[in-house]
Enzyme design. Sequence first.
Site, PDB file in Angstrom:
ATOM      1  N   GLY A   1       0.834  -1.201   0.000  1.00 48.18           N
ATOM      2  CA  GLY A   1       0.000   0.000   0.000  1.00 48.18           C
ATOM      3  C   GLY A   1       0.864   1.243   0.000  1.00 48.18           C
ATOM      4  O   GLY A   1       0.926   1.968  -0.970  1.00 48.18           O
TER       5      GLY A   1
ATOM      6  N   THR B   1       1.943  -5.860   6.214  1.00 51.13           N
ATOM      7  CA  THR B   1       2.640  -5.644   7.478  1.00 51.13           C
ATOM      8  C   THR B   1       2.540  -6.835   8.426  1.00 51.13           C
ATOM      9  O   THR B   1       3.304  -6.926   9.373  1.00 51.13           O
ATOM     10  CB  THR B   1       2.003  -4.439   8.182  1.00 51.13           C
ATOM     11  OG1 THR B   1       0.583  -4.604   8.108  1.00 51.13           O
ATOM     12  CG2 THR B   1       2.365  -3.141   7.499  1.00 51.13           C
TER      13      THR B   1
ATOM     14  N   LYS C   1       9.202 -11.167  14.015  1.00 53.85           N
ATOM     15  CA  LYS C   1       9.506 -11.467  12.609  1.00 53.85           C
ATOM     16  C   LYS C   1       8.900 -10.412  11.675  1.00 53.85           C
ATOM     17  O   LYS C   1       9.591  -9.859  10.821  1.00 53.85           O
ATOM     18  CB  LYS C   1       8.957 -12.845  12.261  1.00 53.85           C
ATOM     19  CG  LYS C   1       9.397 -13.371  10.926  1.00 53.85           C
ATOM     20  CD  LYS C   1       8.909 -14.805  10.760  1.00 53.85           C
ATOM     21  CE  LYS C   1       9.626 -15.481   9.598  1.00 53.85           C
ATOM     22  NZ  LYS C   1       9.271 -16.906   9.554  1.00 53.85           N
TER      23      LYS C   1
ATOM     24  N   GLU D   1       6.893   2.518   9.258  1.00 54.79           N
ATOM     25  CA  GLU D   1       7.498   3.560   8.443  1.00 54.79           C
ATOM     26  C   GLU D   1       8.872   4.014   8.916  1.00 54.79           C
ATOM     27  O   GLU D   1       9.654   4.560   8.144  1.00 54.79           O
ATOM     28  CB  GLU D   1       6.539   4.762   8.361  1.00 54.79           C
ATOM     29  CG  GLU D   1       5.321   4.394   7.531  1.00 54.79           C
ATOM     30  CD  GLU D   1       4.180   5.389   7.650  1.00 54.79           C
ATOM     31  OE1 GLU D   1       4.018   6.179   6.727  1.00 54.79           O
ATOM     32  OE2 GLU D   1       3.452   5.352   8.658  1.00 54.79           O
TER      33      GLU D   1
HETATM   34 MO1  MOS Z   1       1.397   5.243   4.872  1.00 57.31          MO
HETATM   35  S1  MOS Z   1       2.295   6.685   3.735  1.00 57.31           S
HETATM   36  O1  MOS Z   1       0.936   6.176   6.136  1.00 57.31           O
HETATM   37  O2  MOS Z   1       0.355   4.298   4.057  1.00 57.31           O
END
Ligand code: MOS
Length: 736
Positions: free
Chosen positions: A238, A467, A631, A703
């Site tokens: 994403g 994620t 992981k 992030e």
């Molecule tokens: Mo992210 S740029 O907060 O999907």
Amino acid sequence: MTQPVTGKGLDRVDARLKVTGKASYSAEVAVANVAHAVIVSATTGKGRIKPIEIGAAAKVPGVLAVLTHQNAPKPPGADEPRKNAQDRLLQFLQDDEIRYDGQPIALVVADTLERARHAAGLVRPEYDVEKPVLSIEAELDRAYAPKDTPRGPSDKKVGDFDAAFAKAAVRVDGTYTMAPENHNPMEMHATIAVWQGDDKLTLYDTTQGGFIVRQKLAALFRLKPENVRVISRYLGGGFGCKGSPWSHVPLAVMAAKVTGRPVKLVLTRQQMFYFVGHRPRTLQRVALGAERDGTLSAIRHDLTGWTSRFDEFVEPSAAWTRPMYACGNVSTSHRLVRLDVATPTFMRAPGAASGSFAMETALDELSYALKMDPLELRLKNYAEKDPDTGRPFSSKELRACYRQAAERFGWARRKAEPRANREGTWLVGWGMASAAYPAHQRESSAAARVRADGTAVVQAGTHDIGTGAYTIMAQIAADALGLPFDKVRFELGDTTLPNAPLAAGSQTSASVGSAVKLACEAARSMIVSAAVADPRSPLFGARPEDVATDTGTLVSKKDVGKKDTYAAVVERRGREIVSTIENKDVKSREAYACHAFGAQFCEVKVDEATCEIRVTRAVGAFAGGKVLNVKTARSQLLGGMVWGIGLALLEQTVRDARDGRVVTRELQDYHLPVNSDVPALDVILVPEDDPHVSQVGAKGLGEIGITGMGAAIGNAIFHATGKRVRELPITLDRLL
Ligand code: MOS
């Protein structure tokens, strides 16, 4: 008691489905009678479309509709005022204006994809071409201050920068530029739009926020939000571009309406560079003043970025600097310049990936001016509380990050002088930078259902954008319910599930994870209450606090012979235990400054003759509160660091200055790091206990891994070569 599974590095529960092709991505959902739509994109960057001849396309066998601005329907909510930034993202054939290269200007729908593509190639629009304005520098005198950024006000001043800077013993002042970038997740944007009658719509959509898509499309087509269902069970990446619906979504909905059939619309890779967001080009000026001993006395960080002519997005890069260093005189600002580009958007670590490049490079420059070790300089100015708000940090293990990463890297052996290290023709350099990303938590709902077979289904309308949310949520749920991991299934990606926030901003673990935890704890209490109230239970009449629960069983603490099971409790009750909660308690942390922090250390080798740059080692240490799965957490950080190599050395979306055309519109031209660009990366997860940040104690690690990388690599290149490049990506021509 059973060992908790939260934190363990369990494999992803969806891994097997993905690698065997059994996980259906949006474009792969089987929908009966589906027609295929192909967008025709403008092939110039600014102008007007002359009347479009569609006859040849319409005559292709199997073609069901050819929509242009001349015949496209107008969605009933199209004129509704949209006031917020990023509210006008959508272009859906309502006028003849071309605002940016690649804008949708026609849509062809056919019974097969091949016929739709063939017919789309027969739509040959002509334009009245105008010259697009694409240069921030040329428009600087028209720069304006946006009201706000995604990270607080545009402008902020603490103390008196000018006075402090004038008095500073040592100063640096530089302008740092970054190329525009495109997200390029592996999975292209796709939508399948299915109308049920005139007032109900289902969308299988590649989105990080089903509820946002629902809200925007319901408004545009004047539908009740509950009559719009958005499903997005798997996402092939994403990174922000799938955070809001773009033009292809209303186009698919319109096409489905016009043709009376479900319509599938998948973007091409080229179109991924046109109208689904990008990181804007930015100029950042950073000026730092310090005393001789390295104490920062003045910090100034100003950003100028581009946005489109019709909508607004601010890359909040200067805001990144606000909580970073103890300094009493800080001035930060954001300015925008309107250009003939599509609207930019959030891209992994918006503001932070870019802001850290400018600030952490400037600090490196200051360290040389001071003749001080760059790590020493950061420790000298370590912020014990948030200099921006004066609040204490909810937790901050940045010192431990610096120490552990430096040790692992061997930083103590660094020779201070640039160009002091050589291996044959290679100049070797070491650089470091701080990493940081704010820890957000938003309101979220979740439901826990315990069933008569002793298993539980836990639900929230969130997304797993790669994620590991499917796995992490099940881990949290298993521990909170007192069930083995394999008895718990987590469902997501559907707006019929409890409302959850956008899966972005590194906020999903904290937001949805906390809601899941609370819903499951409540369900566990309900099981106990049901047992002690049930005359058929061996625990009948016991006080709830005298009942222990574990691995799906209930035991009396007073008499261990008295036992029951979740399965039996639910079975006798005749219906599931269902606990649905809405977690609104996300404000308790407002008394604190909440951020994840980290430290990045990189080694590069630069060939003295060719200026070829190789990143040869990198160590990142990160503290983000409780780690929910070692992981998947490590994978996120690794992925961020890899992307940081791309940001530093490779990625740039290049436009032709003459007509605004994107020329890097394939992955052969838009360079991403490949295996040979990525050395073995070392990720250190620094333990951090944070009682304030969220009910699960997690800050989010999606992030932060990319932040600091641009500077750490650039700083290492300076250390290797003695040449400072203030422009990303640092390509070899800029270094020569
Ligand atoms: Mo992210 S740029 O907060 O999907």
